[in-house]
Each structure stands twice: as structure tokens, then as C-alpha cells.
Design a protein around this motif. Sequence first.
Motif, PDB file in Angstrom:
ATOM      1  N   ASP A  71       0.848  -1.195   0.000  1.00 52.14           N
ATOM      2  CA  ASP A  71       0.000   0.000   0.000  1.00 52.14           C
ATOM      3  C   ASP A  71       0.886   1.249   0.000  1.00 52.14           C
ATOM      4  O   ASP A  71       0.980   1.967   1.004  1.00 52.14           O
ATOM      5  CB  ASP A  71      -0.920  -0.005   1.225  1.00 52.14           C
ATOM      6  N   ALA A  73       0.548   4.146  -1.053  1.00 50.79           N
ATOM      7  CA  ALA A  73      -0.112   5.409  -0.729  1.00 50.79           C
ATOM      8  C   ALA A  73      -0.085   5.708   0.762  1.00 50.79           C
ATOM      9  O   ALA A  73      -0.233   6.863   1.174  1.00 50.79           O
ATOM     10  CB  ALA A  73      -1.555   5.382  -1.235  1.00 50.79           C
ATOM     11  N   SER A  74       0.110   4.681   1.591  1.00 55.83           N
ATOM     12  CA  SER A  74       0.114   4.867   3.041  1.00 55.83           C
ATOM     13  C   SER A  74       1.519   5.054   3.614  1.00 55.83           C
ATOM     14  O   SER A  74       1.662   5.318   4.810  1.00 55.83           O
ATOM     15  CB  SER A  74      -0.534   3.658   3.728  1.00 55.83           C
ATOM     16  N   SER A 124       8.929   2.649  -3.064  1.00 53.55           N
ATOM     17  CA  SER A 124       8.133   3.639  -2.353  1.00 53.55           C
ATOM     18  C   SER A 124       8.677   3.867  -0.946  1.00 53.55           C
ATOM     19  O   SER A 124       8.963   5.001  -0.545  1.00 53.55           O
ATOM     20  CB  SER A 124       6.673   3.179  -2.279  1.00 53.55           C
TER      21      SER A 124
END
Length: 253
Positions: A71, A73-74, A124
Motif C-alpha cells: 500500500d 499510498a500509506s 516507495s
Amino acid sequence: MPVKDALALPQSLLVLGGTSEIGLATARRLITRGARTVWLAGRPSPALEQAAESLRALGADTRTVDFDALDPASHETALGKVFAEDAIDLVLLAFGVLGDQAHDERAPLRAVHVAQTNYTGAVSAGLVAASALQAQSHGALVVLSATAAERARRVDFIYGSSKAGLDTFAQGLGDALYGTGVRVMVVRPGFVRTRATADRPREPFATTPAAVATAIELGLRRGAETVWVPGVLRLVTAALRHAPRALFRRLPF
């Protein structure tokens, strides 16, 4: 007080992949060397809490933070919580999955899961961690790559290709951060004997989480940019990397 001497051992660390056997072995070793604050980042689970308790028993102020490699985005929010509370001397990027080559070749979505975890998620998290370390003007990012990243093998080219991407990314990130007070160290273990590999045939030059942790400590002390575990794999993989493809295909792995 945070450690700003680039070659000093960390007093605080964040383990991305909080139930990783290598990550926990490294945390235990660094605690015996003076680390006092440990953050374990991972999906909420009894295993994550048990890991935290085991480090608290060694005297470290150990906390957990929700983190999901899949994830991205987190990631800024999750890591931001950690850096908002503490200056972090070391971020250890220790999450990853082996996959199952024989099955994953026939199930593309499973292969994608390996790639997304080992590469996309790591890119990321690595960039977010590097930015936070750079904002505080000191720290180290240690990235667990693998010798499998050096050349794709028939038996694990899906996993190997994901680690090859991560390895190249980490090297480039280290170059981009040169001179900022933040350094990147890439760690390339061979076959590591863990719960995840217990049912797999043992490969030559097999190692253990404790041995990888020892190598990480020595690498930090020496200011190394790349660490091989065991060290002999530097020579072995160099030979394999330059072996003619026709010969490489005939090797028994």
C-alpha cells in the motif's frame, strides 16, 4: 541523542518488515551494541507484537507502526509517524517475499505479487525513508537485496529479477544521496536459513539471520556501500556473472 557520526552504530532504528528474521536479528545485535529505540513496521498481527516484546525484554524501547508494503499510498503517513516522534539513525528495509517459482510462472498474478512487494513497495518505502533521513541530515538506509539479484537463474528468476530491480534502485539512491549526510548500504545475502526457507533444498554458502546481522554491523562500522554474506559470494557471483550464457544454462541451478 541521535548519532550523526556516519560510521557510528545507531542508537535508534526502524525495521521495515517488523517480523523479518533478519531484521529482528539485526535489531537484537544493535541493541547489544547500544541501540535504545526500535520501531517495528508491519501489518498488525500477534507475530509483530511478539517480536516487539522480545526486543523490550532486551531493554529497548520498542514500538510498532502499521505498515503495508503493498500500500504505497500509506507509506508517507506510516513512516511520518515514526520520524515525527524520533530521530532515526538507521532504517532497515527488510521486507520481501520469496514466492514459488514453479507455481508463479503459471500464475502471473502471484508473480506480480512478488514484484510488487520486493520492488514497487520497496521503491516507495525507500524513497520515503530517504527523504525523512535527509530532512534530519543524517542516518543510514540499509537495503536487503540478494545474491540472486546478480544474474537471473532458471530456478528463481521472478524473485531474482525483483531483487535486481531493488538492488539497482538502492545503488542509484545511494549515489543520489552522496554528500547529504545520509548513506545507503546494500546487503546481498546468499541462501538464508529461515522459517520461510525451511522446506527448500539448502544451497551452497548458506547463511543465517544472525550471520547477516553481524555482517550488517561490520558494514556500518566500515562505511561499506555493499555487503556480501558470506563474503566469498562476492567472488562466486562475479564468476557467474561473466560466465558465457551457454555455460550458465547448463549449471545445476
